[in-house]
Scaffold this motif. Structure first.
Motif, PDB file in Angstrom:
ATOM      1  N   HIS A  23     -13.711 -10.731  19.792  1.00  0.00           N
ATOM      2  CA  HIS A  23     -14.052 -12.123  20.098  1.00  0.00           C
ATOM      3  C   HIS A  23     -15.267 -12.631  19.337  1.00  0.00           C
ATOM      4  O   HIS A  23     -15.578 -13.821  19.372  1.00  0.00           O
ATOM      5  CB  HIS A  23     -14.292 -12.299  21.592  1.00  0.00           C
ATOM      6  CG  HIS A  23     -15.086 -11.188  22.220  1.00  0.00           C
ATOM      7  ND1 HIS A  23     -16.316 -10.799  21.737  1.00  0.00           N
ATOM      8  CD2 HIS A  23     -14.803 -10.383  23.272  1.00  0.00           C
ATOM      9  CE1 HIS A  23     -16.774  -9.790  22.485  1.00  0.00           C
ATOM     10  NE2 HIS A  23     -15.882  -9.523  23.424  1.00  0.00           N
ATOM     11  N   ARG A  47      -6.316 -11.621  16.898  1.00  0.00           N
ATOM     12  CA  ARG A  47      -6.868 -12.916  17.282  1.00  0.00           C
ATOM     13  C   ARG A  47      -7.255 -12.834  18.761  1.00  0.00           C
ATOM     14  O   ARG A  47      -6.385 -12.749  19.629  1.00  0.00           O
ATOM     15  CB  ARG A  47      -5.848 -14.027  17.046  1.00  0.00           C
ATOM     16  CG  ARG A  47      -5.480 -14.211  15.584  1.00  0.00           C
ATOM     17  CD  ARG A  47      -4.442 -15.309  15.409  1.00  0.00           C
ATOM     18  NE  ARG A  47      -4.079 -15.467  14.008  1.00  0.00           N
ATOM     19  CZ  ARG A  47      -4.688 -16.272  13.145  1.00  0.00           C
ATOM     20  NH1 ARG A  47      -5.707 -17.009  13.569  1.00  0.00           N
ATOM     21  NH2 ARG A  47      -4.310 -16.361  11.896  1.00  0.00           N
ATOM     22  N   ASN A  50      -9.763 -17.099  21.407  1.00  0.00           N
ATOM     23  CA  ASN A  50      -9.522 -18.525  21.165  1.00  0.00           C
ATOM     24  C   ASN A  50     -10.814 -19.313  20.938  1.00  0.00           C
ATOM     25  O   ASN A  50     -11.006 -20.390  21.493  1.00  0.00           O
ATOM     26  CB  ASN A  50      -8.748 -19.139  22.342  1.00  0.00           C
ATOM     27  CG  ASN A  50      -7.352 -18.551  22.480  1.00  0.00           C
ATOM     28  OD1 ASN A  50      -6.683 -18.293  21.481  1.00  0.00           O
ATOM     29  ND2 ASN A  50      -6.931 -18.309  23.709  1.00  0.00           N
ATOM     30  N   ASP A  51     -11.711 -18.748  20.134  1.00  0.00           N
ATOM     31  CA  ASP A  51     -12.955 -19.423  19.772  1.00  0.00           C
ATOM     32  C   ASP A  51     -13.864 -19.669  20.977  1.00  0.00           C
ATOM     33  O   ASP A  51     -14.721 -20.552  20.953  1.00  0.00           O
ATOM     34  CB  ASP A  51     -12.654 -20.761  19.083  1.00  0.00           C
ATOM     35  CG  ASP A  51     -13.762 -21.160  18.111  1.00  0.00           C
ATOM     36  OD1 ASP A  51     -14.451 -20.265  17.601  1.00  0.00           O
ATOM     37  OD2 ASP A  51     -13.931 -22.368  17.896  1.00  0.00           O
ATOM     38  N   GLY A  52     -13.677 -18.861  22.021  1.00  0.00           N
ATOM     39  CA  GLY A  52     -14.471 -19.044  23.238  1.00  0.00           C
ATOM     40  C   GLY A  52     -15.948 -18.799  23.047  1.00  0.00           C
ATOM     41  O   GLY A  52     -16.776 -19.462  23.685  1.00  0.00           O
ATOM     42  N   ASN A  80      -9.070 -12.953  10.255  1.00  0.00           N
ATOM     43  CA  ASN A  80      -8.076 -12.083  10.885  1.00  0.00           C
ATOM     44  C   ASN A  80      -7.375 -11.264   9.815  1.00  0.00           C
ATOM     45  O   ASN A  80      -6.308 -11.623   9.308  1.00  0.00           O
ATOM     46  CB  ASN A  80      -7.076 -12.911  11.690  1.00  0.00           C
ATOM     47  CG  ASN A  80      -7.741 -13.713  12.785  1.00  0.00           C
ATOM     48  OD1 ASN A  80      -7.698 -14.935  12.815  1.00  0.00           O
ATOM     49  ND2 ASN A  80      -8.388 -13.023  13.716  1.00  0.00           N
TER      50      ASN A  80
END
Length: 201
Positions: A23, A47, A50-52, A80
């Protein structure tokens, strides 16, 4: 330690490459805690998140930059891709896109499997950049499990023995100053950090 020791002769780290970073939290922490770092890249074929991390922490690594710095804001990006191709490419990009010297590029990995830790350190040495890795999932791949037998005879657990061997291999290249630090075992049982600082050429 990487924050304290970073880039003492070249103005600090400028780029950090977080390999197998998932992440990207480790890369983000470097952006937040190191004023000199301008760009962090998380290299991982998966991946995750989710760009958290950017959504949650992005304001923290740009909090000290005023309006005059809008064109030089720090950034966290994701690649990725497998490290064998992604890491060399990102090192080359860092060298070409910035005025950074190899000594100002830091490669990091936390709890990377042994074979990944080996590849990360070998690529870092090839390009003359510094690295800090925390290996895990250590295995003895030598013929007949020779080092496993040695660790048993010496009553030394296999995991730290394999880490010491890896550090020794990198030290033998003569291109880096190699040290090993240990974190508190309450944080993680895989608590050994192999640090390889690129020597000035």
């Amino acid at each position: 330690k990487t924050r304290k020791n970073g880039g003492t002769t070249t103005g600090g780290w400028k780029v950090v490459l977080d390999v197998a970073g998932g992440h990207g939290a480790l890369a983000a922490l470097f952006l937040i805690s190191n004023p000199s770092i301008e760009r962090a890249v998380c290299i991982d074929p998966a991946r995750v998140g989710n760009d958290g991390v950017t959504k949650a922490w992005g304001h923290l690594w740009n909090r000290d930059q005023g309006d005059s710095d809008k064109n030089s804001k720090k950034e966290l990006v994701y690649r990725n891709e497998c490290l064998t191709t992604g890491l060399p490419s990102e090192i080359q990009k860092a060298l070409s896109m910035t005025e950074s010297s190899p000594e100002q590029i830091l490669v990091v990995a936390c709890h990377a499997c042994q074979h990944l830790s080996e590849q990360i350190l070998e690529i870092s040495c090839r390009y003359g950049v510094s690295a800090a890795v925390v290996p895990c999932c250590q295995k003895d791949s030598s013929p007949g499990g020779a080092w496993k037998a040695t660790s048993k005879a010496l009553e030394i657990p296999l995991q730290p023995m394999m880490d010491v061997l890896l550090a020794g291999r990198i030290m033998g290249n003569g291109t880096h100053e190699v040290r090993m630090k240990c974190m508190n075992k309450q944080i993680t049982p895989q608590n050994r950090v192999i640090m390889a600082r690129a020597l000035p050429k």
